[in-house]
Design a protein around this motif. Structure first.
Motif, PDB file in Angstrom:
ATOM      1  N   LEU A 142     -44.676  14.755 -22.790  1.00 12.49           N
ATOM      2  CA  LEU A 142     -43.629  15.741 -23.073  1.00 12.49           C
ATOM      3  C   LEU A 142     -43.082  15.514 -24.482  1.00 12.49           C
ATOM      4  O   LEU A 142     -42.889  14.374 -24.896  1.00 12.49           O
ATOM      5  N   VAL A 143     -42.821  16.601 -25.193  1.00 12.56           N
ATOM      6  CA  VAL A 143     -42.290  16.508 -26.554  1.00 12.56           C
ATOM      7  C   VAL A 143     -41.129  17.483 -26.706  1.00 12.56           C
ATOM      8  O   VAL A 143     -41.277  18.671 -26.426  1.00 12.56           O
ATOM      9  N   PHE A 151     -39.400  15.403 -33.730  1.00 14.79           N
ATOM     10  CA  PHE A 151     -40.101  15.433 -32.447  1.00 14.79           C
ATOM     11  C   PHE A 151     -39.805  14.146 -31.679  1.00 14.79           C
ATOM     12  O   PHE A 151     -40.028  13.050 -32.186  1.00 14.79           O
ATOM     13  N   LEU A 152     -39.316  14.303 -30.449  1.00 13.66           N
ATOM     14  CA  LEU A 152     -39.024  13.156 -29.585  1.00 13.66           C
ATOM     15  C   LEU A 152     -39.941  13.259 -28.362  1.00 13.66           C
ATOM     16  O   LEU A 152     -40.004  14.313 -27.727  1.00 13.66           O
ATOM     17  N   SER A 153     -40.628  12.182 -28.040  1.00 17.34           N
ATOM     18  CA  SER A 153     -41.649  12.292 -27.003  1.00 17.34           C
ATOM     19  C   SER A 153     -41.492  11.238 -25.918  1.00 17.34           C
ATOM     20  O   SER A 153     -40.868  10.198 -26.102  1.00 17.34           O
ATOM     21  N   ALA A 154     -42.091  11.549 -24.772  1.00 13.98           N
ATOM     22  CA  ALA A 154     -42.185  10.595 -23.659  1.00 13.98           C
ATOM     23  C   ALA A 154     -43.479  10.892 -22.923  1.00 13.98           C
ATOM     24  O   ALA A 154     -43.941  12.042 -22.916  1.00 13.98           O
ATOM     25  N   GLU A 155     -44.044   9.882 -22.312  1.00 16.58           N
ATOM     26  CA  GLU A 155     -45.305  10.111 -21.586  1.00 16.58           C
ATOM     27  C   GLU A 155     -45.472   9.089 -20.474  1.00 16.58           C
ATOM     28  O   GLU A 155     -44.892   8.003 -20.506  1.00 16.58           O
ATOM     29  N   MET A 156     -46.265   9.474 -19.483  1.00 10.92           N
ATOM     30  CA  MET A 156     -46.632   8.555 -18.404  1.00 10.92           C
ATOM     31  C   MET A 156     -48.045   8.887 -17.948  1.00 10.92           C
ATOM     32  O   MET A 156     -48.452  10.054 -17.963  1.00 10.92           O
ATOM     33  N   SER A 157     -48.781   7.850 -17.572  1.00 13.16           N
ATOM     34  CA  SER A 157     -50.129   8.035 -17.023  1.00 13.16           C
ATOM     35  C   SER A 157     -50.196   7.374 -15.653  1.00 13.16           C
ATOM     36  O   SER A 157     -49.440   6.442 -15.362  1.00 13.16           O
ATOM     37  N   SER A 158     -51.120   7.855 -14.833  1.00 13.21           N
ATOM     38  CA  SER A 158     -51.281   7.282 -13.495  1.00 13.21           C
ATOM     39  C   SER A 158     -51.809   5.848 -13.596  1.00 13.21           C
ATOM     40  O   SER A 158     -52.408   5.459 -14.597  1.00 13.21           O
ATOM     41  N   THR A 159     -51.580   5.092 -12.533  1.00 15.27           N
ATOM     42  CA  THR A 159     -52.063   3.701 -12.493  1.00 15.27           C
ATOM     43  C   THR A 159     -53.594   3.688 -12.552  1.00 15.27           C
ATOM     44  O   THR A 159     -54.237   4.449 -11.818  1.00 15.27           O
TER      45      THR A 159
END
Length: 271
Positions: A142-143, A151-159
């Motif tokens: 997400l941005v 631009f401020l971002s965050a992210e997550m990935s599955s295990t």
């Protein structure tokens, strides 16, 4: 970082893991690092990062093509006004799992973010066959873009497969949205994952004053500042700014100021 200072424009094909829970993913670099580098004068049509194949950890199998033009010098910058958030963009990706996973990610993230801003668009990217790498997985980047172009971002990935408990896409989407809101609260003109890149570009700039307003410094950035001091003998002036309650501009900000070392590309005189 070496690419702008080469003799000829760089065209590189990188293979391996493109998305994992630990390192910044290709999507985040494309959405935040590239626009940041453009502010320092590294731009043009030749400056691009393209995901050809996605590769999730641990198997990898992804492919990324990166092209970067050469530049003689870095441009000094004055990034002191983050501005308010105007829109949120994102990408929900899934490989070797049901395409419905990406839709579930989008729905759960929107459930959190729609309470704050209406302009949200998260597109889904489901790669299959030869373009899907060797391991199954899904994730969300997400941005948030501000009025002044930060631009401020965050992210997550599955295990990764075979490492720990699997995650539900609903939980991952919700947690990623909360991480983005945390990043917005931290604020600044550069998000926490790109703080070190901004400081390095400032250091390599012309012998002129550069200023960047950051959120609270991450532990990685603090260690990186020590490396800059050791390698370049550059010390930053650090001003802590505390926004008042009435302003409602999130947490403490740090204004970083330095004079660049005047580094220039010695390979050839650029036309």
């Amino acid at each position: 970082m070496l690419a702008p200072f080469m003799k000829t424009p760089l065209k590189a094909t990188l293979r391996g893991v493109t998305n994992d829970p630990i390192d910044p993913t290709v999507d985040m670099l494309k959405a935040t690092a590239l626009p940041l580098m453009k502010k320092f004068g590294i731009d043009g049509e030749a400056f691009d990062l393209k995901v050809v194949k996605r590769g999730m950890a641990p198997g990898g199998g992804g492919e990324v093509s990166f092209s970067c033009p050469v530049r003689r010098t870095m441009r000094p910058v004055q990034l002191t006004d983050p501005g308010k958030i105007k829109r949120i963009r994102g990408v929900a990706y899934s490989v070797r799992v049901s395409p419905q996973m990406a839709n579930r990610l989008v729905e759960s993230a929107r459930g959190v973010l729609n309470q704050f801003i209406p302009d949200i668009y998260i597109h889904t990217d489901h790669m299959k066959g030869a373009h899907s790498g060797k391991s199954p997985g899904f994730g969300l980047t997400l941005v948030a873009e501000t009025l002044s172009g930060a631009f401020l971002s965050a992210e997550m990935s599955s295990t990764p497969q075979g490492q720990g408990d699997p995650q539900l896409p609903e939980d991952l989407g919700r947690n990623c949205a909360m991480l983005l809101l945390e990043e917005v609260h931290r604020g600044g003109c550069v998000d926490s994952s790109n703080q070190s890149l901004a400081l390095l570009l400032m250091t390599l700039g012309q012998q002129d004053v550069s200023k960047v307003l950051l959120g609270p410094l991450s532990p990685y950035t603090i260690e990186f500042l020590r490396h800059i001091r050791d390698f370049f003998q550059i010390m930053f002036k650090v001003d802590v700014q505390k926004p008042s309650e009435e302003e409602r501009k999130g947490g403490e900000k740090v204004l970083m100021t330095c004079v660049g070392v005047g580094y220039s590309n010695i390979n050839k005189t650029l036309k």
